[in-house]
Design a protein around this motif. Structure first.
Motif, mmCIF file in Angstrom:
data_model
loop_
_atom_site.group_PDB
_atom_site.id
_atom_site.type_symbol
_atom_site.label_atom_id
_atom_site.label_comp_id
_atom_site.label_asym_id
_atom_site.label_seq_id
_atom_site.Cartn_x
_atom_site.Cartn_y
_atom_site.Cartn_z
ATOM 1 N N GLU A 43 0.828 -1.189 0.000
ATOM 2 C CA GLU A 43 0.000 0.000 0.000
ATOM 3 C C GLU A 43 0.864 1.240 0.000
ATOM 4 O OE1 GLU A 43 -3.373 0.388 2.572
ATOM 5 O OE2 GLU A 43 -3.479 -1.764 2.753
ATOM 6 N N ASP A 44 0.463 2.228 -0.767
ATOM 7 C CA ASP A 44 1.122 3.518 -0.806
ATOM 8 C C ASP A 44 0.044 4.543 -0.536
ATOM 9 O OD1 ASP A 44 2.453 5.847 -1.334
ATOM 10 O OD2 ASP A 44 2.931 5.368 -3.407
ATOM 11 N N SER A 45 0.080 5.158 0.629
ATOM 12 C CA SER A 45 -0.995 6.061 1.013
ATOM 13 C C SER A 45 -0.838 7.435 0.405
ATOM 14 C CB SER A 45 -1.060 6.173 2.545
ATOM 15 O OG SER A 45 0.152 6.701 3.035
ATOM 16 N N SER A 46 0.246 7.675 -0.348
ATOM 17 C CA SER A 46 0.423 8.999 -0.927
ATOM 18 C C SER A 46 -0.548 9.186 -2.078
ATOM 19 C CB SER A 46 1.861 9.180 -1.407
ATOM 20 O OG SER A 46 2.136 8.263 -2.444
ATOM 21 N N ALA A 47 -1.108 10.372 -2.144
ATOM 22 C CA ALA A 47 -2.038 10.685 -3.224
ATOM 23 C C ALA A 47 -1.242 10.979 -4.476
ATOM 24 C CB ALA A 47 -2.890 11.896 -2.841
ATOM 25 N N PRO A 48 -1.798 10.675 -5.632
ATOM 26 C CA PRO A 48 -1.085 10.985 -6.856
ATOM 27 C C PRO A 48 -0.985 12.486 -7.036
ATOM 28 C CG PRO A 48 -3.285 10.178 -7.346
ATOM 29 C CD PRO A 48 -3.074 10.035 -5.861
ATOM 30 N N ILE A 98 -1.428 -2.471 -11.028
ATOM 31 C CA ILE A 98 -1.608 -3.799 -10.439
ATOM 32 C C ILE A 98 -2.844 -3.749 -9.539
ATOM 33 C CG2 ILE A 98 -0.574 -5.570 -8.956
ATOM 34 C CD1 ILE A 98 0.905 -5.206 -11.609
ATOM 35 N N CYS A 99 -3.771 -4.653 -9.749
ATOM 36 C CA CYS A 99 -5.003 -4.688 -8.957
ATOM 37 C C CYS A 99 -4.692 -4.933 -7.481
ATOM 38 C CB CYS A 99 -5.939 -5.771 -9.484
ATOM 39 S SG CYS A 99 -7.544 -5.797 -8.646
ATOM 40 N N THR A 100 -5.351 -4.187 -6.623
ATOM 41 C CA THR A 100 -5.141 -4.340 -5.181
ATOM 42 C C THR A 100 -5.878 -5.540 -4.603
ATOM 43 O OG1 THR A 100 -6.962 -2.802 -4.706
ATOM 44 C CG2 THR A 100 -4.723 -1.870 -4.845
ATOM 45 N N HIS A 101 -6.665 -6.236 -5.409
ATOM 46 C CA HIS A 101 -7.377 -7.413 -4.926
ATOM 47 C C HIS A 101 -6.444 -8.619 -4.836
ATOM 48 C CE1 HIS A 101 -10.188 -10.963 -5.766
ATOM 49 N NE2 HIS A 101 -10.390 -10.634 -4.510
ATOM 50 N N GLN A 102 -5.879 -9.042 -5.976
ATOM 51 C CA GLN A 102 -4.999 -10.209 -5.963
ATOM 52 C C GLN A 102 -3.735 -10.015 -6.786
ATOM 53 O OE1 GLN A 102 -7.248 -13.791 -6.870
ATOM 54 N NE2 GLN A 102 -7.791 -14.006 -4.738
ATOM 55 N N GLY A 103 -3.390 -8.773 -7.065
ATOM 56 C CA GLY A 103 -2.121 -8.491 -7.719
ATOM 57 C C GLY A 103 -2.064 -8.748 -9.214
ATOM 58 N N SER A 104 -3.195 -8.833 -9.864
ATOM 59 C CA SER A 104 -3.226 -9.056 -11.305
ATOM 60 C C SER A 104 -2.924 -7.748 -12.041
ATOM 61 C CB SER A 104 -4.614 -9.560 -11.701
ATOM 62 O OG SER A 104 -4.703 -9.731 -13.103
ATOM 63 N N ALA A 126 -9.907 9.292 -11.888
ATOM 64 C CA ALA A 126 -9.621 10.574 -11.236
ATOM 65 C C ALA A 126 -8.823 10.445 -9.953
ATOM 66 C CB ALA A 126 -10.922 11.320 -10.951
ATOM 67 N N ASP A 127 -9.043 9.343 -9.203
ATOM 68 C CA ASP A 127 -8.367 9.236 -7.900
ATOM 69 C C ASP A 127 -7.951 7.813 -7.531
ATOM 70 O OD1 ASP A 127 -10.808 8.069 -7.292
ATOM 71 O OD2 ASP A 127 -11.411 9.619 -5.860
ATOM 72 N N GLY A 128 -8.160 6.847 -8.408
ATOM 73 C CA GLY A 128 -7.756 5.466 -8.138
ATOM 74 C C GLY A 128 -8.655 4.719 -7.166
ATOM 75 N N SER A 129 -9.753 5.350 -6.748
ATOM 76 C CA SER A 129 -10.657 4.698 -5.787
ATOM 77 C C SER A 129 -11.393 3.531 -6.439
ATOM 78 C CB SER A 129 -11.668 5.708 -5.240
ATOM 79 O OG SER A 129 -12.510 6.180 -6.281
ATOM 80 N N VAL A 130 -11.847 2.607 -5.595
ATOM 81 C CA VAL A 130 -12.569 1.429 -6.077
ATOM 82 C C VAL A 130 -13.977 1.843 -6.506
ATOM 83 C CG1 VAL A 130 -13.473 -0.850 -5.467
ATOM 84 C CG2 VAL A 130 -11.263 -0.100 -4.558
ATOM 85 N N LYS A 131 -14.323 1.537 -7.735
ATOM 86 C CA LYS A 131 -15.673 1.780 -8.250
ATOM 87 C C LYS A 131 -16.490 0.499 -8.267
ATOM 88 C CE LYS A 131 -15.739 6.116 -8.964
ATOM 89 N NZ LYS A 131 -16.622 6.922 -8.126
ATOM 90 N N LYS A 132 -15.799 -0.652 -8.383
ATOM 91 C CA LYS A 132 -16.458 -1.956 -8.380
ATOM 92 C C LYS A 132 -15.467 -2.980 -7.845
ATOM 93 C CE LYS A 132 -18.639 -5.346 -11.418
ATOM 94 N NZ LYS A 132 -17.756 -6.455 -11.719
ATOM 95 N N GLY A 133 -15.918 -3.779 -6.895
ATOM 96 C CA GLY A 133 -15.073 -4.810 -6.291
ATOM 97 C C GLY A 133 -14.985 -6.042 -7.144
ATOM 98 N N PRO A 134 -14.242 -6.982 -6.626
ATOM 99 C CA PRO A 134 -13.988 -7.318 -5.238
ATOM 100 C C PRO A 134 -12.867 -6.532 -4.554
ATOM 101 C CG PRO A 134 -13.040 -9.008 -6.622
ATOM 102 C CD PRO A 134 -13.763 -8.062 -7.524
ATOM 103 N N ALA A 135 -12.058 -5.753 -5.293
ATOM 104 C CA ALA A 135 -11.017 -4.967 -4.638
ATOM 105 C C ALA A 135 -11.658 -4.034 -3.610
ATOM 106 C CB ALA A 135 -10.244 -4.147 -5.665
ATOM 107 N N THR A 136 -10.961 -3.824 -2.496
ATOM 108 C CA THR A 136 -11.459 -2.911 -1.457
ATOM 109 C C THR A 136 -10.507 -1.744 -1.218
ATOM 110 O OG1 THR A 136 -10.429 -4.223 0.296
ATOM 111 C CG2 THR A 136 -12.727 -4.744 -0.258
#
Length: 154
Positions: A43-48, A98-104, A126-136
């Motif tokens: 995880e990298d908590s820095s904002a782009p 790289i997906c934050t769910h399983q690294g794909s 715009a911000d890399g936030s999750v719009k649809k899971g399973p990634a959280t």
């Protein structure tokens, strides 16, 4: 064989088996506790950062021309494992590809999202936030700058 000899031998066997079992268990626990699992991105908590400030990217290699990144879309750079987006004209963002769910590896930018082919996770350009899971977890941001017409990572 006397009772004492048999007991001594059994005790020795038990001690050896117990020691071997403890060693094996310790090895398994060490492997399970490894937090450096390559399949899970760090995880990298820095904002782009948005482009234009020059920052510390002056020495960075150019990824693309600004004109190559569509407004409202983006482009994935597989070799660099990064995706660069342009949510609005002149605003550039970059994230780990790289997906934050399983690294794909992420494979597509369309419809305002960065998409993962493995389980269908989608992330906002715009911000890399999750719009649809399973990634959280959101995509980790990367620093990006615009130098003339060149997009550079910093």
């Amino acid at each position: 064989m006397t009772g004492t000899e048999g007991t001594g031998r059994n005790t020795s066997r038990r001690a050896v088996v117990a020691a071997a079992g403890a060693t094996c268990l310790a090895a398994m626990l060490a492997a399970c506790g490894d937090s450096g699992d390559a399949s899970q991105p760090k995880e990298d908590s820095s904002a782009p950062d948005s482009g234009g400030d020059g920052g510390d990217a002056a020495g960075g290699a150019a990824l693309a021309a600004a004109a190559d990144i569509p407004v409202g879309g983006g482009k994935i750079f597989k070799d660099q494992k990064v995706v660069v987006t342009q949510p609005t004209e002149g605003e550039f963002r970059a994230y780990a590809a790289i997906c934050t769910h399983q690294g794909s590896p992420l494979n597509e930018v369309s419809g305002g999202t960065i998409n993962c082919p493995l389980h269908g996770s989608k992330f906002a350009i715009a911000d890399g936030s999750v719009k649809k899971g399973p990634a959280t977890q959101p995509l980790p941001g990367k620093k990006v700058t615009v130098d003339g017409d060149s997009i550079k990572l910093g």
